[in-house]
Design an enzyme around this catalytic site. Sequence first.
Site, PDB file in Angstrom:
ATOM      1  N   GLY A   1      31.852   7.684  -1.197  1.00  0.00           N
ATOM      2  CA  GLY A   1      32.900   8.698  -1.254  1.00  0.00           C
ATOM      3  C   GLY A   1      32.621   9.890  -0.370  1.00  0.00           C
ATOM      4  O   GLY A   1      31.598  10.530  -0.486  1.00  0.00           O
ATOM      5  N   SER A   2      33.521  10.198   0.544  1.00  0.00           N
ATOM      6  CA  SER A   2      33.241  11.213   1.536  1.00  0.00           C
ATOM      7  C   SER A   2      34.503  11.515   2.331  1.00  0.00           C
ATOM      8  O   SER A   2      35.601  11.144   1.941  1.00  0.00           O
ATOM      9  CB  SER A   2      32.115  10.734   2.456  1.00  0.00           C
ATOM     10  OG  SER A   2      32.314   9.364   2.786  1.00  0.00           O
ATOM     11  N   ARG A   3      34.316  12.175   3.494  1.00  0.00           N
ATOM     12  CA  ARG A   3      35.471  12.594   4.274  1.00  0.00           C
ATOM     13  C   ARG A   3      35.095  12.634   5.751  1.00  0.00           C
ATOM     14  O   ARG A   3      33.959  12.914   6.115  1.00  0.00           O
ATOM     15  CB  ARG A   3      35.905  13.976   3.792  1.00  0.00           C
ATOM     16  CG  ARG A   3      37.015  14.633   4.574  1.00  0.00           C
ATOM     17  CD  ARG A   3      37.415  15.907   3.863  1.00  0.00           C
ATOM     18  NE  ARG A   3      37.826  16.945   4.795  1.00  0.00           N
ATOM     19  CZ  ARG A   3      38.206  18.157   4.425  1.00  0.00           C
ATOM     20  NH1 ARG A   3      38.189  18.496   3.162  1.00  0.00           N
ATOM     21  NH2 ARG A   3      38.570  19.042   5.332  1.00  0.00           N
TER      22      ARG A   3
END
EC number: 4.1.1.65
Length: 220
Positions: free
Chosen positions: A188-190
């Site tokens: 989970g990240s961006r």
Amino acid sequence: MNIHKEGRALLAVLFSILLGLNLGLFFLLNIPSHWTGIIGAISLILFLFFLQFFRNPSRKIEMNDKQILAPADGKIVVIEKTTEDEYFRGKERIQVSIFMSPINVHVNRNPVTGLIKYFKYHEGKYLVAWHPKSSTENERTTLVYQIHKGVEILVRQIAGAAARRIKCYVQENQSVIQGKEFGFIKFGSRVDLFLPLDAVVKVEIGQVTQGGQTIIAELA
């Protein structure tokens, strides 16, 4: 299914632990069969979760030097004009951000063919990836691609609350090819892109992207 190199050792260790746990419960503790079935099912679900997280599907890349391809699988959460201070020194750019959930493919791909003009890793916090300050305060890696003279785009890998390890496989002055893998972010990240103001954005808020496939923008 291809498994990414970042997950192979972890998956092997996890499989050994879960297998040992289940065999130990069944043969040593002699617990009721319905409990061994439940624990076995939970173990299988847990292993499959990690297995799908580290999947690395093959992608057919259609290269185009006028297009900026998505660097990641996920969902578009930001499209706006903003200033970028780290490399562009406060100049206005178009920011497009992709949020990657734990169920997305977490391979990062070069959005363009070009030269890595700038690379820097920053230690930082672990705010949730959609927090407005995550782009400047979280652990992150910044890359600038020089497509040709005067045209540059910035890509930033950002760790989230659960993603605590960013991997980047390129370095300054390295030539890269559109669609090829440049990094990986765990759990989970961006990914943010900062584009020239005359770039024509081809995506919209909430749109689902595929790394190396979805056209984010076209260059003027």
